[in-house]
Design an enzyme around this catalytic site. Structure first.
Site, mmCIF file in Angstrom:
data_model
loop_
_atom_site.group_PDB
_atom_site.id
_atom_site.type_symbol
_atom_site.label_atom_id
_atom_site.label_comp_id
_atom_site.label_asym_id
_atom_site.label_seq_id
_atom_site.Cartn_x
_atom_site.Cartn_y
_atom_site.Cartn_z
ATOM 1 N N ASN A 113 45.026 32.480 40.829
ATOM 2 C CA ASN A 113 44.089 31.300 41.323
ATOM 3 C C ASN A 113 45.070 30.320 41.877
ATOM 4 O O ASN A 113 44.127 29.185 42.673
ATOM 5 C CB ASN A 113 43.374 30.795 40.293
ATOM 6 C CG ASN A 113 41.958 31.651 39.991
ATOM 7 O OD1 ASN A 113 41.536 32.228 40.976
ATOM 8 N ND2 ASN A 113 41.415 31.671 38.669
ATOM 9 N N LEU A 167 41.826 37.524 31.975
ATOM 10 C CA LEU A 167 42.139 37.898 33.525
ATOM 11 C C LEU A 167 43.204 37.235 34.087
ATOM 12 O O LEU A 167 43.375 37.506 35.309
ATOM 13 C CB LEU A 167 40.648 37.172 34.199
ATOM 14 C CG LEU A 167 39.157 37.699 33.767
ATOM 15 C CD1 LEU A 167 38.133 36.962 34.387
ATOM 16 C CD2 LEU A 167 39.172 39.485 34.389
ATOM 17 N N HIS A 168 43.804 36.600 33.459
ATOM 18 C CA HIS A 168 45.278 36.058 33.843
ATOM 19 C C HIS A 168 45.196 35.153 35.191
ATOM 20 O O HIS A 168 45.994 35.365 36.064
ATOM 21 C CB HIS A 168 46.300 37.212 34.059
ATOM 22 C CG HIS A 168 46.214 38.117 32.747
ATOM 23 N ND1 HIS A 168 45.586 39.295 32.554
ATOM 24 C CD2 HIS A 168 46.579 37.967 31.725
ATOM 25 C CE1 HIS A 168 45.686 39.890 31.540
ATOM 26 N NE2 HIS A 168 46.155 39.278 30.771
ATOM 27 N N CYS A 169 44.140 34.628 35.307
ATOM 28 C CA CYS A 169 44.006 33.405 36.357
ATOM 29 C C CYS A 169 43.980 34.479 37.780
ATOM 30 O O CYS A 169 44.167 33.860 38.868
ATOM 31 C CB CYS A 169 44.683 32.520 36.771
ATOM 32 S SG CYS A 169 44.882 31.496 35.468
ATOM 33 N N ALA A 170 43.835 35.914 37.811
ATOM 34 C CA ALA A 170 43.888 36.682 38.869
ATOM 35 C C ALA A 170 42.485 37.457 39.265
ATOM 36 O O ALA A 170 42.417 38.641 39.004
ATOM 37 C CB ALA A 170 44.939 37.567 38.858
#
Ligand SMILES: Cc1ncc(COP(=O)(O)O)c(C=O)c1O
Length: 386
Positions: free
Chosen positions: A99, A338-341
């Protein structure tokens, strides 16, 4: 007991020299760099310059003033993206991005009429350079790509993609958050225009550090995204043009930069074979996970180009529940979700099932710690909660 397997968020522990350098700066120096003529201020300035020179050396940057310090990798990416893009430009990026790339680009779409093409990856997470070529438009100004996925670890063929970008007269921005310090990078050899990373992950420096390496000459194309005091050219109310002041308004995170300098020296002193131990831990983890019933792993095999970021899901568990259970039962610290992805998880088919459970060993992770982790995963996987 604590087994820390979240090094792709930030590395822990740091080498002892990093703690010592931060402590020394805080206790014995404490002054603001580049602002005063007294001795401790000069010493502070020397430390910042030494860290800048160390970072330049580490990434093959020929002039250390082309290394701009920021407070994290996100700030470096924001500077690159907002600094380089102009109204109506086109950008090629990929579904593998964090992100910290996707959101600045979204803002450019919303506010600056920028258009973005998101290139897909294959099931192992690799982007085909030919797909980057196909995505180019006559007005493509930037190709923005992560060096390695922070979800599954796949390393992209950066040098080849840089060549493709340059043939189309576009710039290449490489998000090296997951590779800096883990994979050798030479921006000059690989012809990387803009390299952004945090200083606190694989580089082993403290949180609150990041940097952007700018190819010489490209600064003429990058607007500063913040303005303020630099301790230089103070009669002028315009931001100085010279680097690094053009992009470094206000005091830096100097004690943390002292730590980053010590971290780079630590990395430079390690033998060339040093990274093999992390590769061995990654292989051990992947091979161990493959033997546990109910566990699905995502991304490259141990033999493909990858960093030590391993994602999996476990049948009968929500990823967050599983990670919490690992911590509660054995003090194993990993990151679920979601690991910012988000686009990466959509590509993997895990966006609507809570993402994945991610393990990222670090430089000091031992084989025994991976064994303990695998045993704990197997024990939990044997008793699904749903
Ligand atoms: C691929 C990637 N890009 C960017 C970032 C942002 O880095 P920072 O936390 O230093 O802002 C991260 C952090 O996890 C990342 O994994």
């Amino acid at each position: 007991m604590r087994i820390y397997l979240d090094n792709s968020a930030t590395s822990w522990p740091k080498p002892e020299a990093v703690y010592e350098a931060v402590d020394h700066y805080q206790r014995d120096i404490g002054a603001s760099a580049g602002r005063g003529a007294y001795q401790s201020a000069q010493q502070a300035q020397r430390i910042v310059t030494e860290t800048r020179a160390a970072c330049a050396r580490f990434f093959g940057v020929t002039d250390h003033n082309q290394v701009i310090f920021t407070h994290n990798g996100t700030a470096a990416l924001n500077l690159a993206i907002h600094g380089v893009l102009r109204k109506g430009d086109h950008v090629v990026t990929t579904v593998c991005e964090h992100n910290s790339v996707l959101r600045p680009l979204q803002m450019q779409i919303d506010q600056n009429e920028v258009e973005v093409t998101y290139v897909d990856c294959d099931p192992a997470g690799y982007v085909d350079p030919a797909a980057v070529t196909d995505a180019l438009e006559p007005n493509t100004r930037l190709v923005a790509i992560t060096h390695a996925s922070n979800v599954i670890g796949a390393i992209q063929p950066i040098a080849e993609i840089a060549r493709i970008a340059h043939e189309a007269s576009a710039f290449i921005l490489v998000d090296a958050a997951q590779t800096a310090g883990c994979v050798p990078i030479d921006v000059t050899v690989e012809e990387i225009d803009l390299l952004a990373c945090g200083g606190h992950k694989g580089l082993l420096g403290p949180l609150g550090t990041g940097l952007l390496c700018i190819r010489p000459g490209l600064e003429n194309q990058i607007c500063p995204t913040q303005q303020g005091g630099t301790g230089t050219d103070s009669l002028s109310e315009s931001q100085p043009e010279q680097l690094p002041d053009k992009y470094e308004a206000g005091n830096l995170n100097q004690h943390a930069l002292a730590g980053l300098g010590a971290a780079i020296h630590f990395l430079e002193q390690q033998p060339a074979t040093w990274h093999q131990s992390l590769q061995l831990r990654t292989r051990q983890l992947l091979e161990g996970l493959a033997t546990i019933p109910g566990v699905t792993t995502y991304g490259p095999t141990a033999d493909q180009p990858r960093v030590g970021v391993v994602s999996c899901s476990v049948e009968g568990y929500d990823p967050q529940e599983f990670a919490a259970a690992l911590d509660a039962s054995c003090g194993i610290e990993c990151r679920a979700g979601l690991h910012c992805a988000p686009r990466m998880h959509t590509a993997l088919g895990t966006a609507n099932t809570g993402g994945t459970i991610r393990f990222s060993p670090g430089w000091s992770t031992t084989a025994a710690e991976i064994d303990t982790t695998l045993e704990a995963i197997a024990a939990l996987a044997a008793v699904p909660v749903h």
